[in-house]
Design an enzyme around this catalytic site. Sequence first.
Site, short mmCIF file in Angstrom:
data_model
loop_
_atom_site.label_atom_id
_atom_site.label_comp_id
_atom_site.label_asym_id
_atom_site.label_seq_id
_atom_site.Cartn_x
_atom_site.Cartn_y
_atom_site.Cartn_z
N ASN A 99 0.84 -1.20 0.00
CA ASN A 99 0.00 0.00 0.00
C ASN A 99 0.88 1.25 0.00
O ASN A 99 2.04 1.21 0.39
CB ASN A 99 -0.88 0.04 1.26
CG ASN A 99 -1.99 -1.00 1.24
OD1 ASN A 99 -2.62 -1.22 0.22
ND2 ASN A 99 -2.23 -1.63 2.39
N ASN A 128 -7.52 -5.08 -8.40
CA ASN A 128 -7.17 -4.27 -9.57
C ASN A 128 -5.72 -4.51 -9.96
O ASN A 128 -5.37 -4.58 -11.14
CB ASN A 128 -7.38 -2.78 -9.26
CG ASN A 128 -8.85 -2.44 -9.09
OD1 ASN A 128 -9.70 -3.04 -9.73
ND2 ASN A 128 -9.14 -1.49 -8.22
N CYS A 178 -11.32 -0.08 -5.81
CA CYS A 178 -10.59 -1.13 -5.11
C CYS A 178 -11.22 -2.45 -5.57
O CYS A 178 -12.42 -2.67 -5.34
CB CYS A 178 -10.74 -0.94 -3.60
SG CYS A 178 -10.10 -2.30 -2.63
N GLY A 179 -10.46 -3.28 -6.25
CA GLY A 179 -11.01 -4.47 -6.91
C GLY A 179 -11.60 -5.49 -5.95
O GLY A 179 -12.70 -6.03 -6.19
N THR A 180 -10.88 -5.74 -4.86
CA THR A 180 -11.42 -6.71 -3.89
C THR A 180 -12.69 -6.14 -3.26
O THR A 180 -13.65 -6.87 -3.02
CB THR A 180 -10.37 -7.05 -2.82
OG1 THR A 180 -9.73 -5.85 -2.37
CG2 THR A 180 -9.33 -8.03 -3.34
N ASN A 211 -8.41 -10.08 2.06
CA ASN A 211 -8.14 -8.83 2.80
C ASN A 211 -9.47 -8.34 3.39
O ASN A 211 -10.55 -8.70 2.93
CB ASN A 211 -7.41 -7.79 1.93
CG ASN A 211 -8.17 -7.41 0.69
OD1 ASN A 211 -9.04 -8.14 0.26
ND2 ASN A 211 -7.86 -6.28 0.11
N GLU A 247 -9.66 2.98 1.32
CA GLU A 247 -8.76 1.83 1.51
C GLU A 247 -7.84 2.00 2.70
O GLU A 247 -7.24 3.05 2.88
CB GLU A 247 -7.86 1.68 0.28
CG GLU A 247 -8.44 0.83 -0.79
CD GLU A 247 -7.40 0.52 -1.85
OE1 GLU A 247 -6.21 0.41 -1.53
OE2 GLU A 247 -7.80 0.42 -3.01
N ARG A 248 -7.70 0.91 3.41
CA ARG A 248 -6.67 0.83 4.44
C ARG A 248 -5.30 1.12 3.81
O ARG A 248 -4.99 0.62 2.72
CB ARG A 248 -6.70 -0.60 5.00
CG ARG A 248 -5.51 -0.97 5.84
CD ARG A 248 -5.67 -2.34 6.43
NE ARG A 248 -5.44 -3.40 5.43
CZ ARG A 248 -5.31 -4.68 5.74
NH1 ARG A 248 -5.42 -5.05 7.00
NH2 ARG A 248 -5.12 -5.58 4.81
N CYS A 270 -4.94 -7.69 -3.90
CA CYS A 270 -5.34 -6.48 -4.60
C CYS A 270 -5.94 -6.91 -5.94
O CYS A 270 -5.23 -7.43 -6.80
CB CYS A 270 -4.12 -5.59 -4.82
SG CYS A 270 -4.50 -4.16 -5.83
N1 LIG Z 1 -6.78 -1.75 -4.19
C1 LIG Z 1 -6.77 -3.13 -3.92
C2 LIG Z 1 -6.81 -3.58 -2.55
C3 LIG Z 1 -5.73 -3.03 -1.69
C4 LIG Z 1 -6.10 -3.45 -0.33
C5 LIG Z 1 -5.44 -2.73 0.71
N2 LIG Z 1 -5.75 -1.33 0.83
C6 LIG Z 1 -5.50 -3.48 2.00
O1 LIG Z 1 -6.26 -4.48 2.13
O2 LIG Z 1 -4.74 -3.09 2.86
C7 LIG Z 1 -7.73 -3.88 -4.79
O3 LIG Z 1 -7.91 -3.47 -5.93
O4 LIG Z 1 -8.27 -4.90 -4.38
#
Ligand SMILES: N[C@H](CCC[C@H](N)C(=O)O)C(=O)O
Length: 318
Positions: A60, A71, A221-223, A158, A212-213, A69
């Site tokens: 991050n 994306n 954020c894809g997830t 996550n 996002e964390r 992640c």
């Molecule tokens: N941007 C990301 C996830 C990053 C996750 C992150 N911020 C964490 O879980 O600490 C996505 O596309 O899934």
Amino acid sequence: MEFSLYKVHGSMNTFYMLDGAERNDYEELTLKLASLDPQTDGLLVVLPSETANAKMRVINRDGSEASMCGNGLRCVARYVCERDGLEEGVIETMKASLHVKKEQTEQDGIAMYAVEISPVSFQLADLPMAYNGESEWLLKPLPFVSEEISYTAVAVPNPHLIGIVPAEYQTDPTHQQKWAEYFNGPNEYFSDGVNVSYVTKVEDGIFVKTFERGVGFTNACGTAMTASALVSCLAGLAPYGDVNVYNPGGMVKCSVAKEGDSFSLRLTGNATYLSTHRFEWQEDDAKSGFLSSEPLQEQALYEKFIERTSSVTEQFVK
Ligand SMILES: N[C@H](CCC[C@H](N)C(=O)O)C(=O)O
């Protein structure tokens, strides 16, 4: 030392991508990149894997490491498939090896990739989240946050906290920001922090905004979008199958399938290369920095693609 970086994005979630050998200074490297580039959400590292086509690590923008992640995985999938001449493959991540696949390009020639999002768990211990000794938190208000918003906690793997909200919580993100900042500081509920998304139903899908964390508000954020599609199916906001997920950075498709008691999730969207860079990395911070940058031509196509989604996103993004 000197190395090459790609600047890439999935749904305008923007990362530097490094293909290299394992190092122990990714945190410092990411902090340096983040200080040079306020736009970047972090670093994706592509590494050799003993069991898959490659391994991905995600750092991050604040230097912390994320287990997944979505994306970023699409961008890494494209890189590995093109590098190794594959149509599909498997990428090892911190907690799971995930199937990735090249999809048909969008009409304008935008590279599209589908990635598996797994494992899925609603156990609060897996986020971790602690609240009243509960083991799950599904589609219910957290009374100390709001009586109006139904929240779900889910790890993919996550950690995500997803609230279903009326549109006014999107146009004025103060509530989301306040609670996301609180849950990502010292607090009794989320000891490792959490990604916080607010979801609103739109005509042919859902709109999702994520804090996002380790980053803050992001374009996408894809997830989180995939977890939000799952929550929307559980809540009856969207039927199981392919869910259109709009976000401030564009649109993706999240497919949600229920198999007995478990779920299988897939995220499909763009994997766009913005530019290539030569970077000098030295222990002496003052000597580190970009040596050269070369823009690529793909973004113009993506901007056209976003124009098509703007009629939906405009009502939420001021
Ligand atoms: N941007 C990301 C996830 C990053 C996750 C992150 N911020 C964490 O879980 O600490 C996505 O596309 O899934």
